[in-house]
Each structure stands twice: as C-alpha cells, then as structure tokens.
Design a protein around this motif. Sequence first.
Motif, PDB file in Angstrom:
ATOM      1  N   LEU A 136      28.344 -93.731  98.899  1.00 47.82           N
ATOM      2  CA  LEU A 136      28.391 -92.813  97.764  1.00 47.82           C
ATOM      3  C   LEU A 136      27.436 -93.207  96.642  1.00 47.82           C
ATOM      4  O   LEU A 136      26.920 -92.350  95.930  1.00 47.82           O
ATOM      5  CB  LEU A 136      29.812 -92.747  97.195  1.00 47.82           C
ATOM      6  CG  LEU A 136      30.847 -91.977  98.015  1.00 47.82           C
ATOM      7  CD1 LEU A 136      32.253 -92.328  97.548  1.00 47.82           C
ATOM      8  CD2 LEU A 136      30.623 -90.475  97.891  1.00 47.82           C
ATOM      9  N   MET A 137      27.222 -94.506  96.474  1.00 46.20           N
ATOM     10  CA  MET A 137      26.403 -94.986  95.362  1.00 46.20           C
ATOM     11  C   MET A 137      24.935 -95.071  95.770  1.00 46.20           C
ATOM     12  O   MET A 137      24.618 -95.594  96.837  1.00 46.20           O
ATOM     13  CB  MET A 137      26.882 -96.367  94.911  1.00 46.20           C
ATOM     14  CG  MET A 137      28.262 -96.385  94.318  1.00 46.20           C
ATOM     15  SD  MET A 137      28.740 -98.077  93.822  1.00 46.20           S
ATOM     16  CE  MET A 137      30.286 -97.734  92.977  1.00 46.20           C
ATOM     17  N   PRO A 138      24.034 -94.575  94.920  1.00 49.25           N
ATOM     18  CA  PRO A 138      22.604 -94.670  95.254  1.00 49.25           C
ATOM     19  C   PRO A 138      22.113 -96.113  95.314  1.00 49.25           C
ATOM     20  O   PRO A 138      21.241 -96.447  96.111  1.00 49.25           O
ATOM     21  CB  PRO A 138      21.921 -93.888  94.122  1.00 49.25           C
ATOM     22  CG  PRO A 138      22.925 -93.815  93.024  1.00 49.25           C
ATOM     23  CD  PRO A 138      24.265 -93.840  93.673  1.00 49.25           C
ATOM     24  N   SER A 139      22.679 -96.975  94.470  1.00 50.34           N
ATOM     25  CA  SER A 139      22.299 -98.396  94.465  1.00 50.34           C
ATOM     26  C   SER A 139      23.562 -99.245  94.369  1.00 50.34           C
ATOM     27  O   SER A 139      23.917 -99.739  93.286  1.00 50.34           O
ATOM     28  CB  SER A 139      21.367 -98.704  93.291  1.00 50.34           C
ATOM     29  OG  SER A 139      20.185 -97.937  93.360  1.00 50.34           O
ATOM     30  N   PRO A 140      24.269 -99.428  95.477  1.00 49.63           N
ATOM     31  CA  PRO A 140      25.518-100.198  95.443  1.00 49.63           C
ATOM     32  C   PRO A 140      25.274-101.626  94.953  1.00 49.63           C
ATOM     33  O   PRO A 140      24.243-102.228  95.273  1.00 49.63           O
ATOM     34  CB  PRO A 140      25.978-100.199  96.905  1.00 49.63           C
ATOM     35  CG  PRO A 140      25.238 -99.080  97.555  1.00 49.63           C
ATOM     36  CD  PRO A 140      23.940 -98.962  96.833  1.00 49.63           C
ATOM     37  N   PRO A 141      26.202-102.181  94.170  1.00 48.75           N
ATOM     38  CA  PRO A 141      26.021-103.541  93.641  1.00 48.75           C
ATOM     39  C   PRO A 141      26.348-104.638  94.647  1.00 48.75           C
ATOM     40  O   PRO A 141      26.350-105.813  94.303  1.00 48.75           O
ATOM     41  CB  PRO A 141      26.991-103.572  92.461  1.00 48.75           C
ATOM     42  CG  PRO A 141      28.066-102.616  92.844  1.00 48.75           C
ATOM     43  CD  PRO A 141      27.400-101.529  93.632  1.00 48.75           C
ATOM     44  N   TYR A 142      26.656-104.271  95.867  1.00 48.27           N
ATOM     45  CA  TYR A 142      26.905-105.244  96.929  1.00 48.27           C
ATOM     46  C   TYR A 142      26.523-104.604  98.254  1.00 48.27           C
ATOM     47  O   TYR A 142      26.279-103.395  98.337  1.00 48.27           O
ATOM     48  CB  TYR A 142      28.377-105.678  96.950  1.00 48.27           C
ATOM     49  CG  TYR A 142      29.351-104.548  97.224  1.00 48.27           C
ATOM     50  CD1 TYR A 142      29.696-104.186  98.529  1.00 48.27           C
ATOM     51  CD2 TYR A 142      29.932-103.824  96.180  1.00 48.27           C
ATOM     52  CE1 TYR A 142      30.574-103.149  98.787  1.00 48.27           C
ATOM     53  CE2 TYR A 142      30.814-102.783  96.427  1.00 48.27           C
ATOM     54  CZ  TYR A 142      31.133-102.449  97.729  1.00 48.27           C
ATOM     55  OH  TYR A 142      31.996-101.412  97.986  1.00 48.27           O
ATOM     56  N   ALA A 163      36.218 -99.980  88.083  1.00 49.76           N
ATOM     57  CA  ALA A 163      34.890 -99.602  88.591  1.00 49.76           C
ATOM     58  C   ALA A 163      34.932 -99.211  90.064  1.00 49.76           C
ATOM     59  O   ALA A 163      34.045 -99.556  90.839  1.00 49.76           O
ATOM     60  CB  ALA A 163      33.883-100.723  88.364  1.00 49.76           C
ATOM     61  N   ASN A 164      35.984 -98.482  90.429  1.00 47.95           N
ATOM     62  CA  ASN A 164      36.095 -97.971  91.803  1.00 47.95           C
ATOM     63  C   ASN A 164      36.043 -99.102  92.835  1.00 47.95           C
ATOM     64  O   ASN A 164      35.342 -99.012  93.838  1.00 47.95           O
ATOM     65  CB  ASN A 164      34.991 -96.945  92.081  1.00 47.95           C
ATOM     66  CG  ASN A 164      35.381 -95.963  93.172  1.00 47.95           C
ATOM     67  OD1 ASN A 164      36.518 -95.516  93.236  1.00 47.95           O
ATOM     68  ND2 ASN A 164      34.447 -95.628  94.043  1.00 47.95           N
ATOM     69  N   THR A 165      36.784-100.153  92.583  1.00 51.24           N
ATOM     70  CA  THR A 165      36.941-101.360  93.420  1.00 51.24           C
ATOM     71  C   THR A 165      35.771-102.341  93.306  1.00 51.24           C
ATOM     72  O   THR A 165      35.802-103.418  93.906  1.00 51.24           O
ATOM     73  CB  THR A 165      37.145-101.044  94.928  1.00 51.24           C
ATOM     74  OG1 THR A 165      35.898-100.671  95.533  1.00 51.24           O
ATOM     75  CG2 THR A 165      38.164 -99.939  95.145  1.00 51.24           C
ATOM     76  N   VAL A 166      34.754-102.010  92.518  1.00 49.24           N
ATOM     77  CA  VAL A 166      33.545-102.839  92.467  1.00 49.24           C
ATOM     78  C   VAL A 166      33.786-104.185  91.785  1.00 49.24           C
ATOM     79  O   VAL A 166      33.211-105.204  92.183  1.00 49.24           O
ATOM     80  CB  VAL A 166      32.398-102.074  91.768  1.00 49.24           C
ATOM     81  CG1 VAL A 166      31.248-103.013  91.412  1.00 49.24           C
ATOM     82  CG2 VAL A 166      31.897-100.952  92.661  1.00 49.24           C
ATOM     83  N   ALA A 180      32.963-109.812  92.384  1.00 45.93           N
ATOM     84  CA  ALA A 180      33.447-111.136  91.977  1.00 45.93           C
ATOM     85  C   ALA A 180      33.562-112.062  93.184  1.00 45.93           C
ATOM     86  O   ALA A 180      33.178-113.237  93.126  1.00 45.93           O
ATOM     87  CB  ALA A 180      34.793-111.015  91.275  1.00 45.93           C
ATOM     88  N   VAL A 181      34.074-111.540  94.291  1.00 49.83           N
ATOM     89  CA  VAL A 181      34.209-112.363  95.495  1.00 49.83           C
ATOM     90  C   VAL A 181      32.839-112.632  96.120  1.00 49.83           C
ATOM     91  O   VAL A 181      32.566-113.741  96.590  1.00 49.83           O
ATOM     92  CB  VAL A 181      35.153-111.693  96.511  1.00 49.83           C
ATOM     93  CG1 VAL A 181      35.164-112.461  97.832  1.00 49.83           C
ATOM     94  CG2 VAL A 181      36.567-111.618  95.944  1.00 49.83           C
ATOM     95  N   ALA A 182      31.967-111.635  96.108  1.00 45.11           N
ATOM     96  CA  ALA A 182      30.623-111.820  96.675  1.00 45.11           C
ATOM     97  C   ALA A 182      29.884-112.967  95.989  1.00 45.11           C
ATOM     98  O   ALA A 182      29.098-113.680  96.618  1.00 45.11           O
ATOM     99  CB  ALA A 182      29.818-110.533  96.559  1.00 45.11           C
ATOM    100  N   GLY A 201      37.641 -98.162 100.429  1.00 42.95           N
ATOM    101  CA  GLY A 201      36.719 -97.846  99.344  1.00 42.95           C
ATOM    102  C   GLY A 201      35.525 -98.785  99.345  1.00 42.95           C
ATOM    103  O   GLY A 201      34.454 -98.448  98.828  1.00 42.95           O
ATOM    104  N   PHE A 202      35.701 -99.956  99.938  1.00 39.59           N
ATOM    105  CA  PHE A 202      34.604-100.921 100.121  1.00 39.59           C
ATOM    106  C   PHE A 202      33.432-100.255 100.846  1.00 39.59           C
ATOM    107  O   PHE A 202      32.267-100.437 100.472  1.00 39.59           O
ATOM    108  CB  PHE A 202      35.130-102.110 100.933  1.00 39.59           C
ATOM    109  CG  PHE A 202      34.089-103.099 101.365  1.00 39.59           C
ATOM    110  CD1 PHE A 202      33.728-104.156 100.546  1.00 39.59           C
ATOM    111  CD2 PHE A 202      33.475-102.990 102.613  1.00 39.59           C
ATOM    112  CE1 PHE A 202      32.774-105.084 100.954  1.00 39.59           C
ATOM    113  CE2 PHE A 202      32.523-103.903 103.026  1.00 39.59           C
ATOM    114  CZ  PHE A 202      32.167-104.954 102.195  1.00 39.59           C
TER     115      PHE A 202
END
Length: 331
Positions: A112-118, A80-83, A88-90, A105-106
Amino acid sequence: MFQTTRQRIGRMGRAVLLATALGGLAAAPAGAQDAFPSRPVKILIPTAPGGNMDTLARIVAEKMTASWGQQVIVESRAGANTVLATTAVAKSPPDGYTALFTLSGFVQNLVLMPSPPYKVADFAPVSMVAVFPIALAANANLPANTLQEVVKLAHEKPDTISFGSYGVGSGGHIIGEGLNKAAGIRLNHVPYKGEAAAFPDLVSGQIGLAYGSTGFYSSQVGTGKVKLIAVASPKRLKAFPNVPTFAEGGYPDVNLAGWGGMLLPAATPPAIVDKYTAELRRIVALPEVQARILQLGFEPAGTTREEFAQAIAGDIQRWGAIVRANNIKLE
C-alpha cells in the motif's frame, strides 16, 4: 640454529594456548546461543492493549516464560498503521531479545505504501501462530444470505449497497474492492476506525455489509441483528461450519485471510530463530492453547519458519494484485 628442547616445548605450549583461545572464541557464539535466553525477552505488538492480538501475544508469552525460565514481556507499540512496532524491531540488536508479534498488516503496508519504511529482508520469519479469518457480515434484513445472492442484489441495485471496513487499506477494504472487481459490481466502501465502530451502522441498516474479524462477529451473530455471508479463510471455521469461504462462493482470488505471527531482526543467529520456532510450534500444539485461539475467533497455525516465509511472499503477490488493480492507497 638448533632449538633446545625447552624452546620447542615453550613454542608448542604457546601454540596450544593460542589454539585453545581461538577455539574458545569460535565456540562462544554457539555457547551463547545455547544459553539463550539469559535475561528477559521483549515482544512488541503493533496494536493497542486489551484487544485480541494483545491477548494472543500474552498467551504465547506466558508459555514461553514458563518454558524458558526468563520473563517474556509483551509491550504495545501501537501507531502509524503497525509501522512503529515493526520498525522498532527491525532496528533492534539481532540477539533474540526483541521480537515482533504482528499481523498481516505487515504485508499490506508493503503493497500500500509507495515507500515502505521497512522491507521483508529486514526480518527473519519465525512462525505463523494463528490464521485470522476475515468475515463478511450483513444486516439481518438484507435480502441476501449467500455471496452469490449479494452479487446478484448488487447487480440489480447498483451503487445502493455499502460495505464498511475497519479502515482504508485494511484487509476488509482490500477484499471488498477485490470482490467488486471480480464480480463486476459496485459496493460503496465506507471506512471506520475499527470493526466495532462500523457495527452500529450495520445493525441500523445504514450500511448493508461490513468486514471484520470472526472473533468480533462470533459474539454478535447470536443477537440476531447480523448474519455472516462468507469468510476469508483457507477452510470453513469450526465456529461457523455453515458459513462458506470466499473460494467456495466462487471468488478464490479474494479468499485472503489475515494472520498473526512472530518475526525477529534479519541478522538474528539461525540457532536462536530455530529455538523460537520450535517453542512457538510446541505452544500452538498444546490443547489448551488451541482452545483459547479458537475462542478468540482465530485458527491455530504453528508453521515452520520456511512455511511462514512462503506465506508472506504469497500474500505480497495476492494482496498486491488487488491493491494495484483497484488503485488502493493509504490516506
């Protein structure tokens, strides 16, 4: 109405016991932090085993294990592009026993992402361990040997030259589009699944240019099939002293190097974060570690936590500016 001596002593004794207990509770976290680590530590990396990122993480983990007296384990959580590794660490307990050793990439995901998961606030930066310079390589027969000559050729032959990158939204893709914008040229982007996948097409001449890590190209330049045009790096590299940076070539805004660094969950006690930072800085300063980092095609860094935080903030602005200007999105 009046207390007996025994009653006063009894109450004083209970007060002393209570104060001692409270003092012990207050001191417990500090004592626990001083004793850290008391069990094995896990470092998650967002890339597959066997690559340069994995190698660098294991170099660090080996030294930490020897110093801390506890096993420091490197675990790949690619995808998932380093996600996957990042989230997992977050979500891990902020006790210092799960760390993230990641790459730039962090930051790129955040722009790049409209709604980053972190978000950056989910983490406590520890230290940037190494700078990952990004190289612009060319087919040996391309009639251009400098960045200025590449730009001139692109103006003379618009839409005829392509550049490969190691994926949509990768550092190479973003720098390539940034160069297009800054120089007013049109080099066509061809994404590949990794820098190695682009190499055969670069050698055959199907694409004239390609972006990749200097670690990868350090073993390819000697074949005479490719040449390096420029590197995205704060300064010229010891391995390639004759290859100028993008800034030297006249394009400082795209002189964006990658990096490898460690982060912990945001609520990790400062004393533990500081212990990590001091240990990483000690490790990176070791001559044998510096030599191995250079062999991988990276540049040793070993920053403070404050310097790393500033670098992340600066990267978000600089990478983000190019992404927005060129409407780059992850597919």
